[in-house]
Design a protein around this motif. Structure first.
Motif, PDB file in Angstrom:
ATOM      1  N   ILE A 258       0.828  -1.216   0.000  1.00  0.00           N
ATOM      2  CA  ILE A 258       0.000   0.000   0.000  1.00  0.00           C
ATOM      3  C   ILE A 258       0.856   1.256   0.000  1.00  0.00           C
ATOM      4  CG2 ILE A 258      -1.935  -1.147   1.141  1.00  0.00           C
ATOM      5  CD1 ILE A 258      -1.203   0.542   3.680  1.00  0.00           C
TER       6      ILE A 258
ATOM      7  N   PHE B  10      -3.724  -6.220   1.795  1.00  0.00           N
ATOM      8  CA  PHE B  10      -3.730  -4.780   1.524  1.00  0.00           C
ATOM      9  C   PHE B  10      -5.117  -4.202   1.747  1.00  0.00           C
ATOM     10  CE2 PHE B  10      -4.351  -7.166  -2.382  1.00  0.00           C
ATOM     11  CZ  PHE B  10      -5.428  -6.553  -2.989  1.00  0.00           C
TER      12      PHE B  10
ATOM     13  N   GLY C  96      -5.672   2.217  -8.029  1.00  0.00           N
ATOM     14  CA  GLY C  96      -5.534   2.613  -6.632  1.00  0.00           C
ATOM     15  C   GLY C  96      -6.025   4.017  -6.356  1.00  0.00           C
TER      16      GLY C  96
ATOM     17  N   ALA D 243      -0.118   6.347   1.185  1.00  0.00           N
ATOM     18  CA  ALA D 243      -0.640   4.993   1.010  1.00  0.00           C
ATOM     19  C   ALA D 243      -1.772   4.987  -0.012  1.00  0.00           C
ATOM     20  CB  ALA D 243      -1.136   4.456   2.349  1.00  0.00           C
ATOM     21  N   TRP D 244      -2.021   3.796  -0.564  1.00  0.00           N
ATOM     22  CA  TRP D 244      -3.053   3.604  -1.578  1.00  0.00           C
ATOM     23  C   TRP D 244      -3.923   2.412  -1.211  1.00  0.00           C
ATOM     24  CZ3 TRP D 244       1.542   5.753  -2.456  1.00  0.00           C
ATOM     25  CH2 TRP D 244       1.579   6.891  -3.271  1.00  0.00           C
ATOM     26  N   ARG D 245      -5.211   2.568  -1.441  1.00  0.00           N
ATOM     27  CA  ARG D 245      -6.187   1.480  -1.384  1.00  0.00           C
ATOM     28  C   ARG D 245      -6.238   0.933  -2.803  1.00  0.00           C
ATOM     29  NH1 ARG D 245     -12.173   2.237  -1.551  1.00  0.00           N
ATOM     30  NH2 ARG D 245     -11.537   4.351  -1.992  1.00  0.00           N
TER      31      ARG D 245
END
Length: 150
Positions: free
Chosen positions: A53, A81, A91, A101-103
């Protein structure tokens, strides 16, 4: 850990069949590419819990290629994640107290893992908790195909 018979190498905890790659084992290179400083085919398995992430989405194909490179034939990858069931993008950035951070889209992430030569063995999508972040959590288990018997 050494007292328990568990050795360590380059910030990777080793125990029979599985190795846990910690976030700081990743090195950022030019162009946002990720690189694991481990020998080819050296891991029977890798556990990545909430590490990817912190990589920009454009670095994920290189990161997954690195997982494929360091896994031994037949080795497993456990990837966890923050996830989204929306597959319109790879993302979405979110505020994280430690680092950017990335989802990640579950389907697009799975496609990148397949593109890296890994085979899906299991998938779990956990609903968001009642308290805390309102994100799903994904666990994907992938395997590097075994070497062909000659």
């Amino acid at each position: 850990m050494r007292n328990l018979g568990i050795g360590a190498f380059q910030q990777v905890e080793r125990w029979p069949g599985v190795d846990r790659v910690r976030r700081h084992e990743w090195r950022q290179c030019f162009g946002g590419q990720a690189f694991l400083y481990l020998p080819d085919g050296s891991l029977g398995g890798a556990v990545s819990r909430m590490s990817v992430i912190h990589l920009p989405p454009q670095a994920l194909p290189a990161a997954f290629a690195q997982f494929h490179r360091v896994l031994a034939p037949g080795g497993y990858l456990y990837l966890e994640f923050f996830a989204s069931l929306d597959d319109s993008e790879l993302g979405w950035a979110f505020d994280h107290k430690v680092a950017p951070a990335w989802r990640l889209s579950v389907e697009r992430t799975a496609a990148l893992l397949r593109g890296a030569g890994l085979v899906e063995r299991a998938r779990l999508i956990e609903a968001p908790p009642e308290a805390g972040r309102s994100f799903e959590t994904a666990v994907l288990i992938y395997r590097k195909p075994p070497s062909p018997v000659s």
